[in-house]
Design an enzyme around this catalytic site. Structure first.
Site, short mmCIF file in Angstrom:
data_model
loop_
_atom_site.label_atom_id
_atom_site.label_comp_id
_atom_site.label_asym_id
_atom_site.label_seq_id
_atom_site.Cartn_x
_atom_site.Cartn_y
_atom_site.Cartn_z
CB THR A 89 27.88 -17.85 -92.72
OG1 THR A 89 28.43 -17.09 -93.58
CG2 THR A 89 27.44 -19.39 -93.06
CD GLN A 107 26.12 -23.71 -65.47
OE1 GLN A 107 25.74 -24.90 -65.24
NE2 GLN A 107 27.40 -23.51 -65.81
CG HIS A 148 29.61 -25.54 -73.97
ND1 HIS A 148 30.13 -25.74 -72.89
CD2 HIS A 148 29.59 -24.33 -74.15
CE1 HIS A 148 30.45 -24.66 -72.16
NE2 HIS A 148 30.04 -23.71 -72.98
CB CYS A 163 44.83 -19.93 -60.97
SG CYS A 163 46.26 -20.22 -59.96
C1 LIG Z 1 26.37 -18.98 -65.95
C2 LIG Z 1 27.03 -18.89 -67.11
N1 LIG Z 1 27.04 -18.07 -67.85
C3 LIG Z 1 27.66 -17.60 -69.11
C4 LIG Z 1 28.67 -18.91 -69.48
C5 LIG Z 1 29.37 -18.88 -70.96
O1 LIG Z 1 28.66 -19.73 -71.78
P1 LIG Z 1 29.75 -20.08 -73.14
O2 LIG Z 1 30.91 -21.07 -72.49
O3 LIG Z 1 28.74 -20.81 -74.03
O4 LIG Z 1 30.23 -18.99 -73.60
C6 LIG Z 1 28.61 -20.06 -68.81
C7 LIG Z 1 29.62 -21.08 -69.19
O5 LIG Z 1 29.88 -22.30 -68.55
C8 LIG Z 1 27.96 -20.28 -67.52
O6 LIG Z 1 27.98 -21.00 -66.79
#
Ligand SMILES: Cc1ncc(COP(=O)(O)O)c(C=O)c1O
Length: 408
Positions: free
Chosen positions: A245, A184, A206, A332
């Site tokens: 890959t 984050q 992402h 949930c």
């Molecule tokens: C603090 C934290 N760690 C790990 C992840 C997992 O990342 P990914 O969605 O790329 O697997 C997230 C996903 O939002 C996250 O907020």
């Protein structure tokens, strides 16, 4: 004027791909489609060069000295798995104790649970009511058998930013490997693996306006050289740490996204923090018994998390979900709606933990969107409270905590 609906304010879950990122990726799907490990022809060289640049861009964003320290993975979850399981396996001879926190993201917690089943001991350090980890609590959790400390950089629900450099110093003094889940934080606030003494760092594309399906694990090569056991065996890609890959178009997108974050961060974080504060003021000035979760200053600039007493977070989201995409702190799980373990770890009672809402601003959030979401949030809370007998009783001065409820 009403902005275009629905409004996306759930940027801690994912972010839209920046058009500049997409533009950089496109040629690598078509004319530059080579395999980066094909060393004997130009198609391979072209792909390898795209991958090299991406590695440099990610390295620069996190302050890594050497791009070779960046290992591409499929995302944050895989990076965390590789870091924790890989370090645990590699250093098992030295000891079997791991120190982490109660508020890590699921990937971190679930890997630790698995390691416990395999004979490792894990200490889950508590956090304060503001979500901050006390470095002294980490220090006192250490034992001669501690081989790994894993503390997230910034939390995905409350946005609280941990004292990473201090924990890094502590780990270095004691010769313990230090991993941080910076998923984050990277791209949003300054992250510097050298200055902060980080040995292993997980991040994902992402959440920084890059494509889904790619992330990275930083693995320190010097002072000290950190080694991890691979989780995936095969052709020995990514310096043997992650065979398979590498998806070059995704890596190129991740690299460009990292470069843009580095360029835009000072201005972007100022703008988003101002918008976040505006949203916070709009809500807190009009809604009573609304409580900010997490540290008021040491938090991510785009993050806002508020608990609204006497309102179920899920009802609130249902009231808004055609207009705005937000997230509640409840998850949930099967038939029960469990309050967020992160909010609960702050010592917030279960009722309030159920009523938390997370707002996540992003690069493309506008002032009109903030004002719209602020206004609609206040209206929905007020409407739900008008229907709430508990709220009415509380306003009439009834002490709800002293009530004994009888099930018929
Ligand atoms: C603090 C934290 N760690 C790990 C992840 C997992 O990342 P990914 O969605 O790329 O697997 C997230 C996903 O939002 C996250 O907020």
């Amino acid at each position: 004027m009403t902005p275009k609906l629905p409004i996306f304010m759930d940027s801690q879950s994912t972010t839209p791909v920046d058009p500049r990122v997409l533009e950089a990726m496109l040629p690598y799907f078509t004319e530059k489609f080579g395999h980066p490990a094909s060393r004997n022809h130009p198609f391979g060289w072209e792909a390898e060069s795209g991958l090299d640049s991406a590695r440099e861009q990610v390295a620069r964003l996190i302050g890594a000295r050497d791009p070779k320290e960046v290992v591409f993975t499929s995302g944050g979850t895989e990076s965390i798995n590789l870091a924790l399981k890989g370090a645990a396996e590699m250093y098992r001879e030295k000891g079997n104790h791991i120190v982490t926190t109660l508020i890590e993201q699921r990937a971190g917690l679930d890997v630790c649970k698995r390691l416990e089943r395999q004979g490792f001991e894990v200490t889950y350090v508590k956090v304060g009511t503001d979500g901050l980890v006390d470095v002294e609590a980490v220090r006192s959790a250490l034992t001669p058998k501690t081989i790994l400390i894993s503390v997230m950089f910034a939390n995905n629900e409350i946005g609280t930013i941990q004292p990473i450099a201090e924990i890094g110093r502590l780990a270095k003094d004691r010769g313990i490997v230090f991993h941080t889940d910076a998923t984050q934080a990277v791209g949003k606030i300054p992250v510097d693996v050298e200055a902060m003494g980080i040995d292993l760092l997980s991040c994902t594309s992402h959440l920084i306006y890059g494509p889904k399906g790619i992330g990275a694990l930083y693995v320190r090569r010097k002072n000290p050289r950190v080694r991890i056991s691979p989780m995936i065996d095969g052709g020995g890609h990514e310096r043997g740490m992650r065979s398979g890959t590498v998806p070059v178009p995704l890596a190129v997108g991740f690299g460009r996204a990292a470069e843009l974050c580095r360029e835009l961060m000072p201005e972007e974080s100022r703008r988003l923090a101002a918008l976040r504060d505006r949203l916070q003021d709009q809500i807190l000035s009009k809604v009573d018994e609304a409580y900010l979760n997490g540290h008021p200053e040491k938090r991510l600039p785009h993050n806002l998390n508020i608990s609204f007493a006497y309102v179920e977070g899920e009802s609130m989201l249902m009231g808004l979900n055609k207009e705005a995409a937000l997230s509640s702190g409840s998850a949930c799980t099967s038939a029960t709606l469990e309050p967020s373990y992160v909010i609960s770890a702050l010592g917030v009672d279960a009722e309030l933990a159920h009523s938390s809402i997370r707002f996540g601003l992003h690069r493309f959030t506008t002032e009109e969107e903030v004002d719209f979401v602020g206004r609609r949030t206040v209206e929905v809370i007020q409407r739900l409270r008008e229907m709430s007998p508990l709220y009415e009783m509380a306003k009439e001065g009834v002490n709800l905590k002293s009530m004994h409820w009888k099930a018929e």
